[in-house]
Design an enzyme around this catalytic site. Structure first.
Site, PDB file in Angstrom:
ATOM      1  N   GLY A  49      53.031  66.415  43.592  1.00 33.30           N
ATOM      2  CA  GLY A  49      52.841  66.723  45.010  1.00 33.30           C
ATOM      3  C   GLY A  49      51.445  66.287  45.396  1.00 33.30           C
ATOM      4  N   THR A  50      50.518  67.233  45.404  1.00 30.03           N
ATOM      5  CA  THR A  50      49.116  66.899  45.202  1.00 30.03           C
ATOM      6  C   THR A  50      48.257  66.629  46.409  1.00 30.03           C
ATOM      7  OG1 THR A  50      49.589  66.000  43.041  1.00 30.03           O
ATOM      8  CG2 THR A  50      47.559  65.305  44.004  1.00 30.03           C
TER       9      THR A  50
END
EC number: 3.4.25.1
Length: 243
Positions: A49-50
């Site tokens: 995701g991040t």
């Protein structure tokens, strides 16, 4: 710079591709099954995701990331280290597929050691960024979008490298699903002449802004400081006392 295609280290991956493609030979073509693999896995693949951030200062570079990994709409891990040392004075953040990122990091570490052992000299950040771009362009690391930060004899460097392998050197950059939130903070807070400590504060504020809005980012922060003395990575479960 040596093109990373030497069979002594790289080996052949015929069994993976059904052809003569090689993950270490991006100039020879892409993996024939990369797109099909991505379609088959879909939301079953663990992704980071991040939100990741990179900031250059006169003393070195600061890299920061959140610590959440997701699988579809589920949080699959709350304690992922998304920045890794790949060079004595270089580190890489990861955004995208966890398995591909782990493989990329292992491959880069091995190639850096091999390069420096054969040549008897340190790999420059420009050479290292080219190596990362070549790996990504090969199609064997689908899909990873890293930030490379490091220091060499010419000074500190931050590179934004997209999944297709293009390389841009920046003063600051962001990647990941929360990048639009983090970028707004960087645009407002970044200025020339930041110290390492000031850059850490700006990076922390950017990550915090992203985790408050982006569902795929969260659960703490990793902060890496890279100077000519090496790489220092610290993990924090919350943001208290960091801004």
């Amino acid at each position: 710079m040596r093109t990373p295609t030497h069979d002594e280290f790289s080996g052949r991956l015929d069994s993976l591709n059904g052809d003569r493609s090689n993950v270490f030979g991006p100039e020879l073509g892409e993996f024939s099954n990369a797109d099909r693999r991505a379609d088959e896995l879909g939301d079953k693949e663990t992704k980071t995701g991040t939100t990741t951030v990179g900031i250059k200062t006169e003393e070195g570079v600061v890299l920061a990331t959140d610590m959440r990994a997701s699988m579809g709409y589920m949080v699959s891990s709350k304690d992922v280290q998304k920045v890794e040392e790949i060079h004595p004075t270089g580190a890489l953040t990861i955004a995208g597929s966890v398995s591909a990122a782990q493989s990329l990091i292992s491959s880069l570490r091995a190639e850096v050691r091999l390069y420096e052992a054969r040549r008897g000299e340190d790999m420059s950040m420009q050479a290292l960024s080219t190596l990362v771009g070549n790996f990504l362009r090969s199609g064997g690391f689908y899909v990873v979008q890293p930030i490379l930060g490091g220091v060499d004899e010419t000074g500190p460097h931050i590179y934004s490298i997209d999944p297709a392998g293009s390389i841009l050197e920046e003063e600051y950059t962001v990647t990941g699903s929360g990048s639009q939130y983090a970028l707004g903070v960087l645009e407002q807070e970044f200025e020339d002449g930041l110290s390492i400590e000031e850059a850490k504060g700006v990076a922390t504020k950017a990550i915090r802004s992203a985790v408050e809005r982006d569902l795929a980012s969260g659960n703490g922060i990793n902060i890496a400081v890279v100077t000519e003395d090496g790489v220092d990575i610290q993990r924090h479960q919350n943001f208290e006392g960091l801004e």
